[in-house]
Design a protein around this motif. Structure first.
Motif, PDB file in Angstrom:
ATOM      1  N   VAL A 179      -6.339   4.128 -47.881  1.00  0.00           N
ATOM      2  CA  VAL A 179      -4.978   4.481 -48.291  1.00  0.00           C
ATOM      3  C   VAL A 179      -4.280   5.390 -47.291  1.00  0.00           C
ATOM      4  CG1 VAL A 179      -5.539   4.213 -50.733  1.00  0.00           C
ATOM      5  CG2 VAL A 179      -5.834   6.452 -49.643  1.00  0.00           C
ATOM      6  N   ASP A 180      -4.995   5.803 -46.248  1.00  0.00           N
ATOM      7  CA  ASP A 180      -4.413   6.714 -45.263  1.00  0.00           C
ATOM      8  C   ASP A 180      -3.670   5.995 -44.152  1.00  0.00           C
ATOM      9  OD1 ASP A 180      -5.408   8.878 -46.621  1.00  0.00           O
ATOM     10  OD2 ASP A 180      -7.187   9.108 -45.353  1.00  0.00           O
ATOM     11  N   PHE A 181      -3.883   4.687 -44.011  1.00  0.00           N
ATOM     12  CA  PHE A 181      -3.337   3.946 -42.886  1.00  0.00           C
ATOM     13  C   PHE A 181      -2.195   3.034 -43.313  1.00  0.00           C
ATOM     14  CE2 PHE A 181      -7.657   3.888 -40.421  1.00  0.00           C
ATOM     15  CZ  PHE A 181      -7.532   5.257 -40.231  1.00  0.00           C
ATOM     16  N   LEU A 182      -1.180   2.944 -42.437  1.00  0.00           N
ATOM     17  CA  LEU A 182      -0.126   1.952 -42.570  1.00  0.00           C
ATOM     18  C   LEU A 182       0.018   1.257 -41.220  1.00  0.00           C
ATOM     19  CD1 LEU A 182       2.243   0.549 -44.020  1.00  0.00           C
ATOM     20  CD2 LEU A 182       3.701   2.454 -43.295  1.00  0.00           C
ATOM     21  N   PHE A 183       0.010  -0.074 -41.226  1.00  0.00           N
ATOM     22  CA  PHE A 183       0.122  -0.847 -39.997  1.00  0.00           C
ATOM     23  C   PHE A 183       1.468  -1.579 -39.990  1.00  0.00           C
ATOM     24  CE2 PHE A 183      -4.392  -0.368 -40.831  1.00  0.00           C
ATOM     25  CZ  PHE A 183      -4.870   0.052 -39.588  1.00  0.00           C
ATOM     26  N   VAL A 184       2.240  -1.351 -38.939  1.00  0.00           N
ATOM     27  CA  VAL A 184       3.572  -1.944 -38.811  1.00  0.00           C
ATOM     28  C   VAL A 184       3.518  -3.006 -37.723  1.00  0.00           C
ATOM     29  CG1 VAL A 184       5.998  -1.510 -38.297  1.00  0.00           C
ATOM     30  CG2 VAL A 184       4.669   0.202 -39.550  1.00  0.00           C
ATOM     31  N   LYS A 213       1.327   8.261 -46.259  1.00  0.00           N
ATOM     32  CA  LYS A 213       0.385   7.807 -45.238  1.00  0.00           C
ATOM     33  C   LYS A 213       0.260   8.838 -44.121  1.00  0.00           C
ATOM     34  CE  LYS A 213       0.068   3.767 -47.278  1.00  0.00           C
ATOM     35  NZ  LYS A 213      -1.150   3.277 -47.933  1.00  0.00           N
ATOM     36  N   PRO A 214      -0.946   9.402 -43.942  1.00  0.00           N
ATOM     37  CA  PRO A 214      -1.134  10.353 -42.847  1.00  0.00           C
ATOM     38  C   PRO A 214      -0.995   9.720 -41.464  1.00  0.00           C
ATOM     39  CG  PRO A 214      -2.855  10.606 -44.507  1.00  0.00           C
ATOM     40  CD  PRO A 214      -2.130   9.340 -44.826  1.00  0.00           C
ATOM     41  N   PHE A 215      -1.324   8.412 -41.352  1.00  0.00           N
ATOM     42  CA  PHE A 215      -1.311   7.759 -40.045  1.00  0.00           C
ATOM     43  C   PHE A 215      -0.592   6.408 -40.145  1.00  0.00           C
ATOM     44  CE2 PHE A 215      -5.122  10.375 -40.321  1.00  0.00           C
ATOM     45  CZ  PHE A 215      -4.986  11.179 -39.189  1.00  0.00           C
ATOM     46  N   ILE A 216       0.373   6.205 -39.236  1.00  0.00           N
ATOM     47  CA  ILE A 216       1.137   4.960 -39.195  1.00  0.00           C
ATOM     48  C   ILE A 216       1.019   4.381 -37.786  1.00  0.00           C
ATOM     49  CG2 ILE A 216       3.387   3.878 -39.551  1.00  0.00           C
ATOM     50  CD1 ILE A 216       4.145   6.300 -41.271  1.00  0.00           C
ATOM     51  N   PHE A 217       0.510   3.151 -37.686  1.00  0.00           N
ATOM     52  CA  PHE A 217       0.287   2.492 -36.405  1.00  0.00           C
ATOM     53  C   PHE A 217       1.353   1.421 -36.215  1.00  0.00           C
ATOM     54  CE2 PHE A 217      -3.654   4.131 -38.049  1.00  0.00           C
ATOM     55  CZ  PHE A 217      -4.266   4.724 -36.947  1.00  0.00           C
ATOM     56  N   MET A 218       2.111   1.518 -35.121  1.00  0.00           N
ATOM     57  CA  MET A 218       3.229   0.613 -34.888  1.00  0.00           C
ATOM     58  C   MET A 218       3.102  -0.077 -33.536  1.00  0.00           C
ATOM     59  SD  MET A 218       6.216   3.205 -36.278  1.00  0.00           S
ATOM     60  CE  MET A 218       5.246   4.688 -35.902  1.00  0.00           C
ATOM     61  N   VAL A 237       1.897   5.758 -32.623  1.00  0.00           N
ATOM     62  CA  VAL A 237       1.160   6.226 -33.796  1.00  0.00           C
ATOM     63  C   VAL A 237       1.806   7.500 -34.329  1.00  0.00           C
ATOM     64  CG1 VAL A 237      -1.080   6.910 -34.734  1.00  0.00           C
ATOM     65  CG2 VAL A 237      -0.979   5.281 -32.838  1.00  0.00           C
ATOM     66  N   ALA A 238       2.200   7.466 -35.591  1.00  0.00           N
ATOM     67  CA  ALA A 238       2.711   8.663 -36.255  1.00  0.00           C
ATOM     68  C   ALA A 238       1.550   9.337 -36.973  1.00  0.00           C
ATOM     69  CB  ALA A 238       3.809   8.300 -37.251  1.00  0.00           C
ATOM     70  N   SER A 239       1.302  10.605 -36.637  1.00  0.00           N
ATOM     71  CA  SER A 239       0.187  11.346 -37.230  1.00  0.00           C
ATOM     72  C   SER A 239       0.707  12.610 -37.907  1.00  0.00           C
ATOM     73  CB  SER A 239      -0.838  11.715 -36.148  1.00  0.00           C
ATOM     74  OG  SER A 239      -1.823  12.587 -36.672  1.00  0.00           O
ATOM     75  N   ARG A 240       0.636  12.648 -39.220  1.00  0.00           N
ATOM     76  CA  ARG A 240       1.067  13.840 -39.945  1.00  0.00           C
ATOM     77  C   ARG A 240       0.146  15.031 -39.705  1.00  0.00           C
ATOM     78  NH1 ARG A 240       5.201  12.571 -43.263  1.00  0.00           N
ATOM     79  NH2 ARG A 240       5.447  10.350 -43.795  1.00  0.00           N
ATOM     80  N   ASP A 242      -1.441  15.821 -37.076  1.00  0.00           N
ATOM     81  CA  ASP A 242      -1.168  16.349 -35.738  1.00  0.00           C
ATOM     82  C   ASP A 242       0.293  16.735 -35.548  1.00  0.00           C
ATOM     83  OD1 ASP A 242      -3.820  15.899 -34.516  1.00  0.00           O
ATOM     84  OD2 ASP A 242      -3.356  13.783 -34.848  1.00  0.00           O
ATOM     85  N   LYS A 243       1.140  16.392 -36.544  1.00  0.00           N
ATOM     86  CA  LYS A 243       2.579  16.651 -36.459  1.00  0.00           C
ATOM     87  C   LYS A 243       3.154  16.090 -35.164  1.00  0.00           C
ATOM     88  CE  LYS A 243       2.255  20.863 -39.264  1.00  0.00           C
ATOM     89  NZ  LYS A 243       2.505  22.307 -39.355  1.00  0.00           N
ATOM     90  N   SER A 244       2.776  14.849 -34.873  1.00  0.00           N
ATOM     91  CA  SER A 244       3.149  14.231 -33.597  1.00  0.00           C
ATOM     92  C   SER A 244       3.319  12.723 -33.733  1.00  0.00           C
ATOM     93  CB  SER A 244       2.087  14.512 -32.527  1.00  0.00           C
ATOM     94  OG  SER A 244       1.926  15.886 -32.285  1.00  0.00           O
ATOM     95  N   PHE A 245       4.122  12.194 -32.811  1.00  0.00           N
ATOM     96  CA  PHE A 245       4.178  10.763 -32.558  1.00  0.00           C
ATOM     97  C   PHE A 245       3.487  10.533 -31.215  1.00  0.00           C
ATOM     98  CE2 PHE A 245       7.735  11.277 -35.465  1.00  0.00           C
ATOM     99  CZ  PHE A 245       7.668  10.144 -36.265  1.00  0.00           C
ATOM    100  N   PHE A 246       2.406   9.777 -31.215  1.00  0.00           N
ATOM    101  CA  PHE A 246       1.641   9.511 -30.005  1.00  0.00           C
ATOM    102  C   PHE A 246       2.016   8.130 -29.471  1.00  0.00           C
ATOM    103  CE2 PHE A 246      -0.925  12.428 -32.492  1.00  0.00           C
ATOM    104  CZ  PHE A 246      -1.354  13.363 -31.550  1.00  0.00           C
ATOM    105  N   HIS A 247       2.329   8.082 -28.182  1.00  0.00           N
ATOM    106  CA  HIS A 247       2.683   6.798 -27.568  1.00  0.00           C
ATOM    107  C   HIS A 247       1.653   6.438 -26.501  1.00  0.00           C
ATOM    108  CE1 HIS A 247       5.368   4.148 -24.914  1.00  0.00           C
ATOM    109  NE2 HIS A 247       5.110   3.469 -26.007  1.00  0.00           N
TER     110      HIS A 247
END
Length: 343
Positions: A179-184, A213-218, A237-240, A242-247
């Motif tokens: 339930v922690d992951f969302l894939f876009v 979702k703590p982690f969203i992969f796009m 990747v949006a990571s709550r 880490d309070k960051s968007f990782f590219h």
């Protein structure tokens, strides 16, 4: 969350991962047989590099505000009237008239309603059967055809049908219970570039529960125009935690502008307006056609890493051997998930 809760969740994920690995191993023999069978269906040795699978030509129609503009997948999910006319197919993304998936994303709120958020109507038509280009595997939202799988056999660019299918596999199969992951998928990330806040809220918050979702992969590409598609795949990747968007960009940061544009468009809706944008060091591709493979491999590595450490920060770059082995692994995956359709 408390440390003991995180440890319990990690333990549960490891059990799920072990079960998935056992199932995959059990299917290897059948997978190899299906791959051999599917290769015999093609009487010629020619590979149609321009062939597209289902999920390639998707339309995101704004039906609520009356402007009638369409966002089509096209080449790399090109933006326009549902078709992309660009010849820039560095990622092997070209239009195919056999596509049958339409995704409509629009404001469906009634004129008599005072609701502040619009609803997104996502409809996916069943792919049509084709004797010339049969479907080899399908999930609830995506399918791959023989022409798509042929792209995996040699030094060819991956089309968006393969990327869409793999991200759907991560969501519907591998991490179904996570339930922690969302894939876009690429088709949705492309549409999100041109949605307003109400549409984004309906899609991400109402429909996909992205706030939880703590982690969203796009997966996304480098398109800069509504009139033509992009030519390069990257992973955002949006990571709550880490309070960051990782590219992650395997081609020298060439897609930074598009990724930042997407971040700026979605960060308020995701309640991550203060999150940082971080371009991450990652393995660089050694050719001009493996960016899609890099995105898939990075998604695999990051999901595994996050399962262990509840954070994206600190992940190490991929090894080249992982990239080299992935095409064969994807062929086996398609064979194990699908059953060839006989006519």
């Amino acid at each position: 969350m408390p440390r003991n809760v995180r440890q319990k969740k990690r333990a549960e994920r490891r059990v799920q991962a072990a079960a998935s690995a056992a199932t995959a191993a059990a299917n290897d023999k059948a997978a190899l047989e299906l791959v051999k069978g599917s290769s015999k269906l093609d009487n010629s040795n020619e590979i149609d590099e321009n062939a597209m699978g289902d999920g390639e030509l998707n339309k995101c129609n704004n039906n609520g505000n009356g402007n009638g503009s369409g966002i089509g997948s096209g080449i790399g999910n090109g933006i326009g009237n549902g078709n992309s006319n660009s010849n820039n197919n560095n990622e092997g993304l070209t239009s195919n008239n056999n596509n049958n998936n339409n995704i409509h994303l629009g404001n469906a709120s009634s004129s008599n309603s005072n609701s502040s958020s619009s609803s997104i109507n996502v409809s996916v038509k069943k792919p049509k059967a084709s004797r010339a280009d049969p479907i080899l595997a399908s999930l609830s939202k995506n399918a791959v055809r023989m022409s798509d799988v042929q792209l995996l056999h040699g030094p060819h660019w991956l089309n968006d049908a393969i990327l869409n299918f793999y991200f759907a596999y991560l969501e519907e199969v591998k991490y179904k219970s996570n339930v922690d992951f969302l894939f876009v998928t690429p088709e949705l990330s492309q549409c999100m570039l041109y949605m307003d806040d109400k549409e984004l809220h309906s899609l991400l918050v109402t429909q996909h529960k992205a706030i939880r979702k703590p982690f969203i992969f796009m997966a996304m590409n480098d398109t800069h125009s509504r009139d033509r598609g992009g030519a390069h795949w990257t992973l955002l990747v949006a990571s709550r935690p880490d309070k960051s968007f990782f590219h992650f960009d395997s081609y020298g940061g060439s897609n930074t502008d598009s990724s930042m544009e997407l971040v700026n468009n979605i960060k308020d809706v995701l309640d991550m307006r203060h999150a940082r944008f971080r371009s991450m060091r990652c393995l660089q591709q050694s050719n001009d056609y493996d960016c899609g493979i890099h995105v898939i491999c990075m998604a695999d590595q990051l999901t595994d890493y996050v399962n262990r450490y509840d954070s994206v920060d600190g992940v190490q770059p991929l090894h080249q051997d992982v990239i080299k082995a992935k095409r064969n692994q994807l062929i086996k995956l398609v064979a194990s998930l699908g059953q060839h359709i006989k006519y």
